[in-house]
Design a protein around this motif. Structure first.
Motif, mmCIF file in Angstrom:
data_model
loop_
_atom_site.group_PDB
_atom_site.id
_atom_site.type_symbol
_atom_site.label_atom_id
_atom_site.label_comp_id
_atom_site.label_asym_id
_atom_site.label_seq_id
_atom_site.Cartn_x
_atom_site.Cartn_y
_atom_site.Cartn_z
ATOM 1 N N ILE A 42 0.881 -1.262 -0.078
ATOM 2 C CA ILE A 42 -0.001 0.032 0.111
ATOM 3 C C ILE A 42 0.980 1.184 -0.146
ATOM 4 C CG2 ILE A 42 -1.447 1.314 1.293
ATOM 5 C CD1 ILE A 42 -2.765 -1.329 2.153
ATOM 6 N N ARG A 43 1.913 1.286 0.901
ATOM 7 C CA ARG A 43 2.799 2.344 0.923
ATOM 8 C C ARG A 43 3.435 2.648 -0.446
ATOM 9 N NH1 ARG A 43 4.252 -0.389 6.242
ATOM 10 N NH2 ARG A 43 3.040 0.655 7.575
ATOM 11 N N ALA A 44 4.199 1.417 -0.837
ATOM 12 C CA ALA A 44 4.783 1.618 -2.223
ATOM 13 C C ALA A 44 3.760 2.091 -3.336
ATOM 14 C CB ALA A 44 5.363 0.207 -2.667
ATOM 15 N N ALA A 45 2.683 1.598 -3.367
ATOM 16 C CA ALA A 45 1.649 2.033 -4.613
ATOM 17 C C ALA A 45 1.332 3.435 -4.313
ATOM 18 C CB ALA A 45 0.462 1.079 -4.558
ATOM 19 N N ALA A 46 1.219 3.885 -3.094
ATOM 20 C CA ALA A 46 0.978 5.374 -2.876
ATOM 21 C C ALA A 46 2.053 6.226 -3.525
ATOM 22 C CB ALA A 46 0.665 5.633 -1.617
ATOM 23 N N ALA A 47 3.372 5.691 -3.302
ATOM 24 C CA ALA A 47 4.578 6.432 -3.781
ATOM 25 C C ALA A 47 4.897 6.480 -5.301
ATOM 26 C CB ALA A 47 5.676 5.866 -2.755
ATOM 27 N N GLY A 48 3.817 5.456 -5.935
ATOM 28 C CA GLY A 48 4.019 5.483 -7.366
ATOM 29 C C GLY A 48 4.823 4.197 -7.772
ATOM 30 N N GLN A 49 5.221 3.290 -6.898
ATOM 31 C CA GLN A 49 5.872 2.226 -7.129
ATOM 32 C C GLN A 49 5.164 0.920 -7.262
ATOM 33 O OE1 GLN A 49 8.389 1.891 -3.815
ATOM 34 N NE2 GLN A 49 9.469 3.718 -4.017
ATOM 35 N N SER A 50 5.438 -0.171 -8.260
ATOM 36 C CA SER A 50 4.704 -1.315 -8.577
ATOM 37 C C SER A 50 5.264 -2.494 -7.558
ATOM 38 C CB SER A 50 4.998 -1.698 -9.969
ATOM 39 O OG SER A 50 4.406 -0.662 -10.820
ATOM 40 N N VAL A 51 4.385 -3.021 -6.864
ATOM 41 C CA VAL A 51 4.876 -4.119 -5.859
ATOM 42 C C VAL A 51 4.011 -5.359 -6.617
ATOM 43 C CG1 VAL A 51 4.626 -5.116 -3.660
ATOM 44 C CG2 VAL A 51 5.108 -2.773 -4.131
ATOM 45 N N LEU A 52 4.792 -6.544 -6.984
ATOM 46 C CA LEU A 52 4.147 -7.707 -7.332
ATOM 47 C C LEU A 52 4.417 -9.060 -6.625
ATOM 48 C CD1 LEU A 52 4.801 -7.719 -11.091
ATOM 49 C CD2 LEU A 52 2.714 -6.694 -9.870
#
Length: 223
Positions: free
Chosen positions: A124-134
């Motif tokens: 969630i934090r990464a997505a909010a920062a514009g990063q992709s997490v898989l």
């Protein structure tokens, strides 16, 4: 649950899942994080859109198989109508159609439901920062699909010449399907350092997300 540094901005999150037995405990656990406010819990995609319209919302944690409107259609609508809202998929399904459908609709992250609570919070934090997490399993399936469909290296856009050796090394490890933590362990550096290399790499090469980074790594012969 590991917390971020003091002073971090609180993220407003919608949790979407058609099963109350999953949705409600997940919302309750995430709400324990000091930087996450669960502002709504939705049972279907239509309720997600209503919650986001009522806003503000930073991230939607999205199930895929829901009645009324499924997660892929809801993600597509959010990408078109609320592009600043990041979507992280959390589902039991890790088949190619689900993965490619969700990422193609605009999801920024994709986790399976065996992910731990800390992994979900980090995504969630990464997505909010514009990063992709898989999820690691998802990355592996995506990597296998890309290997089949990727163009030959000669026909692909070449990597810029100003990439540093370390940035090329990081790109190669992304191509292998390693998450940031795995890359940090392989290179004996911190995750923060890995994120810096990835941000620089993406900016130089015009890479938008991790899926594109995997394709470029394969096309360049790095993976």
């Amino acid at each position: 649950m590991t917390e971020p540094a003091a002073g971090t901005q609180r993220l407003k999150v919608v949790v979407a899942d058609d099963q109350a037995a999953i949705r409600e405990p997940l919302a309750a656990v995430l709400a324990l994080a000091e930087d996450i406010d669960v502002v709504a819990a939705a049972a279907n995609g239509a309720e997600v859109l209503a919650a986001v319209a009522a806003g503000p919302v930073d991230v939607v944690l999205m199930d895929l198989r829901m009645p009324v409107m499924d997660g892929i259609e809801a993600t597509r609508r959010l990408a078109a109508e609320h592009p600043d809202v990041a979507v992280v998929v959390l589902t039991t399904f890790a088949d190619d159609d689900s993965i490619l459908g969700a990422l193609g609709a605009g999801a920024r992250g994709y986790l399976t439901k065996n992910a731990g609570r800390q992994d979900i919070a980090r995504a969630i934090r990464a997505a909010a920062a514009g990063q992709s997490v898989l999820d690691r399993e998802v990355q592996g399936r995506l990597l296998a699909t890309v290997r089949i469909t990727a163009p030959a290296p000669a026909s692909a856009q070449p990597l810029p010449e100003d990439l540093t050796p370390r940035e090329r090394e990081v790109l190669a490890l992304i191509g292998e399907g390693l998450p940031n933590r795995g890359i940090a362990q392989r290179l004996f550096v911190s995750e923060a350092t890995v994120k810096t290399h990835i941000n620089n790499l993406f900016a130089k090469a015009g890479i938008r997300d991790r899926a594109e980074a995997v394709r470029r790594a394969i096309a360049a012969g790095l993976a």
